[in-house]
Design a protein around this motif. Structure first.
Motif, PDB file in Angstrom:
ATOM      1  N   THR A   1       3.729 -24.247  15.572  1.00  0.00           N
ATOM      2  CA  THR A   1       3.608 -25.694  15.745  1.00  0.00           C
ATOM      3  C   THR A   1       3.310 -26.039  17.198  1.00  0.00           C
ATOM      4  OG1 THR A   1       5.941 -26.084  16.299  1.00  0.00           O
ATOM      5  CG2 THR A   1       5.366 -26.043  13.959  1.00  0.00           C
ATOM      6  N   GLY A   2       3.327 -25.050  18.068  1.00  0.00           N
ATOM      7  CA  GLY A   2       3.249 -25.265  19.506  1.00  0.00           C
ATOM      8  C   GLY A   2       4.622 -25.177  20.143  1.00  0.00           C
ATOM      9  N   ALA A   3       5.619 -25.767  19.467  1.00  0.00           N
ATOM     10  CA  ALA A   3       6.991 -25.717  19.977  1.00  0.00           C
ATOM     11  C   ALA A   3       7.827 -24.650  19.281  1.00  0.00           C
ATOM     12  CB  ALA A   3       7.667 -27.071  19.805  1.00  0.00           C
ATOM     13  N   VAL A   4       7.422 -24.276  18.067  1.00  0.00           N
ATOM     14  CA  VAL A   4       8.156 -23.288  17.269  1.00  0.00           C
ATOM     15  C   VAL A   4       7.169 -22.337  16.619  1.00  0.00           C
ATOM     16  CG1 VAL A   4       9.702 -22.905  15.314  1.00  0.00           C
ATOM     17  CG2 VAL A   4      10.020 -24.907  16.762  1.00  0.00           C
ATOM     18  N   THR A   5       7.485 -21.059  16.667  1.00  0.00           N
ATOM     19  CA  THR A   5       6.697 -20.063  15.949  1.00  0.00           C
ATOM     20  C   THR A   5       7.636 -18.993  15.428  1.00  0.00           C
ATOM     21  OG1 THR A   5       4.849 -18.489  16.103  1.00  0.00           O
ATOM     22  CG2 THR A   5       6.227 -18.715  18.048  1.00  0.00           C
ATOM     23  N   LEU A   6       7.254 -18.369  14.333  1.00  0.00           N
ATOM     24  CA  LEU A   6       7.977 -17.200  13.857  1.00  0.00           C
ATOM     25  C   LEU A   6       7.314 -15.969  14.447  1.00  0.00           C
ATOM     26  CD1 LEU A   6       8.588 -18.077  10.096  1.00  0.00           C
ATOM     27  CD2 LEU A   6      10.007 -18.550  12.099  1.00  0.00           C
ATOM     28  N   ALA A   7       8.093 -14.915  14.629  1.00  0.00           N
ATOM     29  CA  ALA A   7       7.547 -13.715  15.252  1.00  0.00           C
ATOM     30  C   ALA A   7       8.117 -12.456  14.607  1.00  0.00           C
ATOM     31  CB  ALA A   7       7.848 -13.698  16.746  1.00  0.00           C
ATOM     32  N   ARG A   8       7.298 -11.472  14.487  1.00  0.00           N
ATOM     33  CA  ARG A   8       7.728 -10.103  14.175  1.00  0.00           C
ATOM     34  C   ARG A   8       8.050  -9.475  15.533  1.00  0.00           C
ATOM     35  NH1 ARG A   8       4.444  -5.362  14.201  1.00  0.00           N
ATOM     36  NH2 ARG A   8       5.350  -3.630  12.999  1.00  0.00           N
ATOM     37  N   LEU A   9       9.344  -9.241  15.765  1.00  0.00           N
ATOM     38  CA  LEU A   9       9.810  -8.937  17.114  1.00  0.00           C
ATOM     39  C   LEU A   9      10.664  -7.681  17.125  1.00  0.00           C
ATOM     40  CD1 LEU A   9       9.916 -10.227  20.031  1.00  0.00           C
ATOM     41  CD2 LEU A   9      12.121 -11.211  19.322  1.00  0.00           C
ATOM     42  N   ARG A  10      10.563  -6.897  18.191  1.00  0.00           N
ATOM     43  CA  ARG A  10      11.425  -5.726  18.358  1.00  0.00           C
ATOM     44  C   ARG A  10      12.890  -6.149  18.277  1.00  0.00           C
ATOM     45  NH1 ARG A  10       9.367  -0.339  18.907  1.00  0.00           N
ATOM     46  NH2 ARG A  10      11.284   0.051  20.066  1.00  0.00           N
TER      47      ARG A  10
ATOM     48  N   ASN B   1       0.851  -1.188   0.000  1.00  0.00           N
ATOM     49  CA  ASN B   1       0.000   0.000   0.000  1.00  0.00           C
ATOM     50  C   ASN B   1       0.891   1.243   0.000  1.00  0.00           C
ATOM     51  OD1 ASN B   1       0.860   0.436   2.682  1.00  0.00           O
ATOM     52  ND2 ASN B   1      -0.941  -0.568   3.550  1.00  0.00           N
ATOM     53  N   VAL B   2       0.299   2.413   0.050  1.00  0.00           N
ATOM     54  CA  VAL B   2       1.086   3.646  -0.061  1.00  0.00           C
ATOM     55  C   VAL B   2       1.979   3.872   1.152  1.00  0.00           C
ATOM     56  CG1 VAL B   2      -0.561   4.778  -1.603  1.00  0.00           C
ATOM     57  CG2 VAL B   2      -0.835   5.008   0.880  1.00  0.00           C
ATOM     58  N   ARG B   3       1.743   3.163   2.250  1.00  0.00           N
ATOM     59  CA  ARG B   3       2.592   3.267   3.436  1.00  0.00           C
ATOM     60  C   ARG B   3       3.717   2.228   3.430  1.00  0.00           C
ATOM     61  NH1 ARG B   3      -2.591   3.863   4.866  1.00  0.00           N
ATOM     62  NH2 ARG B   3      -2.799   1.682   5.506  1.00  0.00           N
ATOM     63  N   GLY B   4       3.833   1.500   2.318  1.00  0.00           N
ATOM     64  CA  GLY B   4       4.890   0.509   2.202  1.00  0.00           C
ATOM     65  C   GLY B   4       4.588  -0.798   2.903  1.00  0.00           C
ATOM     66  N   GLN B   5       3.357  -1.018   3.295  1.00  0.00           N
ATOM     67  CA  GLN B   5       2.986  -2.232   4.017  1.00  0.00           C
ATOM     68  C   GLN B   5       2.470  -3.303   3.049  1.00  0.00           C
ATOM     69  OE1 GLN B   5       0.118  -0.094   6.304  1.00  0.00           O
ATOM     70  NE2 GLN B   5       1.456   0.105   8.099  1.00  0.00           N
ATOM     71  N   VAL B   6       2.712  -4.544   3.393  1.00  0.00           N
ATOM     72  CA  VAL B   6       2.368  -5.658   2.512  1.00  0.00           C
ATOM     73  C   VAL B   6       0.856  -5.848   2.411  1.00  0.00           C
ATOM     74  CG1 VAL B   6       2.597  -8.138   2.130  1.00  0.00           C
ATOM     75  CG2 VAL B   6       4.518  -6.844   3.076  1.00  0.00           C
TER      76      VAL B   6
ATOM     77  N   GLY C   1      -0.148  -5.830   6.177  1.00  0.00           N
ATOM     78  CA  GLY C   1      -0.188  -4.569   6.901  1.00  0.00           C
ATOM     79  C   GLY C   1       1.063  -4.251   7.673  1.00  0.00           C
ATOM     80  N   VAL C   2       2.161  -4.997   7.436  1.00  0.00           N
ATOM     81  CA  VAL C   2       3.443  -4.680   8.064  1.00  0.00           C
ATOM     82  C   VAL C   2       4.468  -4.418   6.971  1.00  0.00           C
ATOM     83  CG1 VAL C   2       2.890  -6.123  10.048  1.00  0.00           C
ATOM     84  CG2 VAL C   2       4.291  -7.067   8.206  1.00  0.00           C
ATOM     85  N   LEU C   3       5.580  -3.815   7.322  1.00  0.00           N
ATOM     86  CA  LEU C   3       6.643  -3.569   6.364  1.00  0.00           C
ATOM     87  C   LEU C   3       7.321  -4.893   6.005  1.00  0.00           C
ATOM     88  CD1 LEU C   3       8.236  -0.420   8.044  1.00  0.00           C
ATOM     89  CD2 LEU C   3       6.783  -0.455   5.998  1.00  0.00           C
ATOM     90  N   PRO C   4       7.613  -5.133   4.737  1.00  0.00           N
ATOM     91  CA  PRO C   4       8.192  -6.427   4.359  1.00  0.00           C
ATOM     92  C   PRO C   4       9.512  -6.730   5.043  1.00  0.00           C
ATOM     93  CG  PRO C   4       8.223  -4.868   2.504  1.00  0.00           C
ATOM     94  CD  PRO C   4       7.365  -4.273   3.562  1.00  0.00           C
ATOM     95  N   GLN C   5      10.333  -5.709   5.299  1.00  0.00           N
ATOM     96  CA  GLN C   5      11.646  -5.940   5.944  1.00  0.00           C
ATOM     97  C   GLN C   5      11.496  -6.439   7.378  1.00  0.00           C
ATOM     98  OE1 GLN C   5      10.637  -3.202   4.435  1.00  0.00           O
ATOM     99  NE2 GLN C   5      12.167  -2.409   3.019  1.00  0.00           N
TER     100      GLN C   5
END
Length: 287
Positions: A251-260, A44-49, A184-188
């Protein structure tokens, strides 16, 4: 050894098809060979996916392979930008199917030493195939006409359930925008740098991408969290209860996260009240 990939698809035809979609997507389709494929995002125009796609450039069309259900919304968006362009956008989801052949599995007709995108005869029809990393190593996506589905899939051998591919994806650190709910988040911020060209012409959201390249100041990154009973799509909090990220699928044991970014390898966080450990991650490039 293969897995069905629920998906949708658009076919773009017309003299201006490559120039048109080049001006909408984040990667450099014009620089790809014919046939060729590039992963890309539509922002989008804000650079979000808004959408992630794999764009195939062929002699007579551009084929956009998308997540299940995405084709109608992306088609509507693209059509809004057609003014004088000679381009037609067709939803071909009902006509096409996709399977992922796992790394190392036999694929009749595929030239392992050949190009990244190939067409060949399989199951009584012509298929389009490309190298794609879905599980931390490169396998092959095979796109086929649904009219030939039974014969094509029979030629591929053993079917592996989608849950196994999803588990392997998460363990390998391969991001998936719809599955991880990262629209709705930045791809990077979620490991999608590989889908962006900083050297191509303008597109929607390009100004934001150029600023991020120059300043390198995204506040979030893709990380892997490990623990027991980790919930999907839940807030990640620090010791004080402050929200510092969000998980994707789990998976319960592993997850990916968008993290600070300040939470480095080995840090302890909470996900929905469950303890988790941060693991630094070099995201696998899905291609």
């Amino acid at each position: 050894m293969w897995t069905r990939i629920p998906s949708s698809a658009l076919r773009l035809t017309g003299a201006d098809r490559v120039d048109f979609v080049q001006g909408q997507m984040t990667n450099h389709l014009k620089a790809a060979p014919t046939p060729g494929m590039v992963p890309c995002a539509f922002l989008n125009v804000r650079g979000q996916v808004e959408f992630f796609a794999r764009a195939y450039k062929r002699a007579d069309d551009v084929y956009l392979h998308l997540a299940e259900g995405d084709a109608p919304a992306l088609a509507a968006r693209l059509r809004r930008y057609i003014i004088f362009d000679q381009v037609d956008v067709q939803d071909v989801t009902e006509q096409l199917g996709t399977a992922h052949v796992w790394p190392g599995a036999a694929l009749p007709g595929w030239d392992a030493a050949g190009a990244d995108v190939q067409s060949f005869e399989l199951g009584g029809g012509t298929v389009l195939a490309a190298r794609v990393n879905r599980v931390g190593a490169v396998g092959v996506d095979v796109h086929y006409l649904r009219a030939h589905e039974a014969a094509v899939l029979a030629a591929l051998g053993e079917e592996v359930p989608g849950a196994a591919l999803e588990r392997a994806r998460l363990e390998a650190g391969v991001p998936d925008v719809p599955a991880d709910e990262w629209r709705g988040v930045l791809p990077q911020e979620v490991g999608l740098d590989f889908a962006i060209s900083y050297r191509k012409g303008c597109y929607v959201g390009q100004e934001i991408m150029a600023r991020l390249e120059a300043r390198g100041n995204t506040r979030y990154r893709l990380a892997r969290l490990t623990g027991e009973g980790l919930p999907a799509h839940a807030d990640v909090t620090d010791a004080a209860g402050k929200v510092v990220g969000r998980t994707g699928a789990s998976t319960g044991a592993v997850t990916l996260a968008r993290l600070r970014k300040e939470f480095a390898d080995g840090a302890d966080v909470q996900v929905g009240g469950v303890s988790a450990r941060v693991e630094d991650l070099t995201p696998a490039q899905p291609g």
